[in-house]
Design an enzyme around this catalytic site. Structure first.
Site, PDB file in Angstrom:
ATOM      1  CD  GLU A   7      -3.751  -0.351   1.883  1.00 49.69           C
ATOM      2  OE1 GLU A   7      -4.211   0.641   2.055  1.00 49.69           O
ATOM      3  OE2 GLU A   7      -3.243  -1.834   2.792  1.00 49.69           O
ATOM      4  CG  HIS A  47       7.605 -29.147   6.243  1.00 51.52           C
ATOM      5  ND1 HIS A  47       7.247 -30.129   6.048  1.00 51.52           N
ATOM      6  CD2 HIS A  47       6.639 -28.160   7.629  1.00 51.52           C
ATOM      7  CE1 HIS A  47       7.924 -29.977   7.926  1.00 51.52           C
ATOM      8  NE2 HIS A  47       8.329 -28.909   8.222  1.00 51.52           N
ATOM      9  CE  LYS A 106     -11.450   1.281  -0.500  1.00 50.36           C
ATOM     10  NZ  LYS A 106     -12.114   2.182   1.118  1.00 50.36           N
TER      11      LYS A 106
END
Length: 383
Positions: A259, A275, A369
């Site tokens: 951001e 892993h 948005k």
């Protein structure tokens, strides 16, 4: 904090050369003001004061209802607001007897019901995911507390008689983590589940000292945050932390780099990364991406995790990657976690300034948005 050697020649590539020219300007306050048009760095520098103020207000909040038995806690929150739920779970720790989970979407898990404490968190009070899930929690007769700076969420809480935590306005959600986190911790303390007084006091003292050394007035030669930002220029930042406290901090670093700095960044956690992701550390894996690994450490990590970090960083270094270790202080979990978060916020902000980018602008988030709003207006989305 691990000492970082300052070298203006450590940045790589064309982006690095441009950054080296700008780097000298990070000690020029007028240059910072010119780029940082939203004053985002000021909010980062005020993080310790924000925590202190928020805690003072939160612990004095009016008494909560006698809800009887509560078996679980659901934090409803996304983005900069939602990470407060991650902070709450990490600070309460694995020994905390209640199930704690942060819901970051439109769906409410089936286990949320009449014995669930729902902490609905939206700094703006207008986050559509939270407004939808809090409505579902209401249907399930959950115990609801709203946390916002106003807006529809606060109005809903007041209209239905829910306890509300009203925060100061004027910040971006990611710059309000102190207010948001302290509001949640205060709810837990007010319910008698924990006592955070000493932890908050330690956190404020530690971060006040840290913020002073990271602040804009602190020159590059002695400022670890400015130095680390410089070393990340032109790289793909990979933030590694161990499960629990450092996992939350690593995610926060990743989000702030996205951001504020407008760079791709990723995070993973020990022991899980041993892993799977460790297999990518070959010449044909991350080698072509100019990666820089930042490993977040703290005093509370498991002894075997410490060994894993040592082994893993050795293997990664052998592949020629930049590896930095950041070591938090703090006797309490809260202090250690916020110590890591504090540095990450400064680093991400300075990296933005090095790249000539305003850390307060979030054009792509705003565009999402806007388009979502347009879709709803045209009937493409039905709530």
């Amino acid at each position: 904090m691990t000492a970082l050697g300052y070298s203006p020649d450590s940045a790589k590539g064309l982006d690095g050369r441009a950054a080296r020219r700008r780097l000298r300007d990070l000690d020029n306050l007028s240059t910072i003001e010119e780029i940082d048009s939203h004053g985002f760095l000021r909010s980062v520098e005020a993080f310790p004061a924000q925590i202190e103020q928020a805690w003072s207000v939160g612990k004095e909040a009016r008494s909560l209802p006698d809800w009887g038995e509560i078996s679980s806690i659901a934090v409803l929150g996304v983005g900069g607001s939602g990470i407060s739920g991650n902070v709450l779970k990490a600070v309460l720790g694995p020994a905390f007897p209640l199930f704690v989970h942060t819901c970051k979407g439109y769906e409410l898990p089936g286990w949320v019901g009449p014995n669930t404490l729902v902490l609905a968190v939206s700094y703006s009070g207008e986050t559509e995911e939270i407004l939808e899930t809090v409505e579902k929690a209401q249907w399930r007769n959950s115990h609801i507390v709203t946390v916002s700076s106003g807006g529809t969420l606060n109005q809903l809480g007041e209209r239905l008689g829910y306890p509300t935590s009203l925060l100061p306005v004027g910040l971006q959600p990611r710059a309000a983590l102190g207010y948001l986190s302290m509001a949640l911790l205060a709810v837990c303390q007010n319910l008698g589940w924990a006592d955070f007084e000493a932890d908050v006091a330690e956190t404020v003292d530690l971060l006040t000292d840290r913020a002073s050394s990271y602040a804009r007035q602190s020159p590059i030669a002695t400022n670890p945050a400015k130095q680390l930002a410089h070393r990340l220029v032109g790289t793909l930042p990979l933030i590694y932390g161990s499960e629990g406290l450092a996992e939350v901090a690593a995610y926060r670093w990743k989000c702030q780099l996205n951001e504020c700095s407008k760079v791709a960044a990723y995070h993973h956690l020990f022991p899980e990364l041993n892993h799977n992701e460790i297999s990518a550390w070959t010449e044909k894996g991350y080698g072509s991406c100019n990666p820089a690994v930042v490993v977040l450490r703290h005093p509370h990590e498991h002894a075997r995790i410490s060994k894993r970090i040592s082994v893993t960083t050795s293997l990664i270094s052998e592949q020629g990657a930049v590896v930095e270790e950041v070591c938090a202080k703090g006797t309490s979990k809260l202090a250690s976690l916020m110590d890591l978060i504090c540095l990450g916020d400064f680093v991400a902000t300075y990296l933005a300034l090095l790249r000539g980018i305003d850390p307060g602008q979030v054009e792509m988030i705003d565009e999402v948005k806007r388009r979502m709003s347009d879709a709803r207006v045209t009937g493409d989305i039905v709530r």
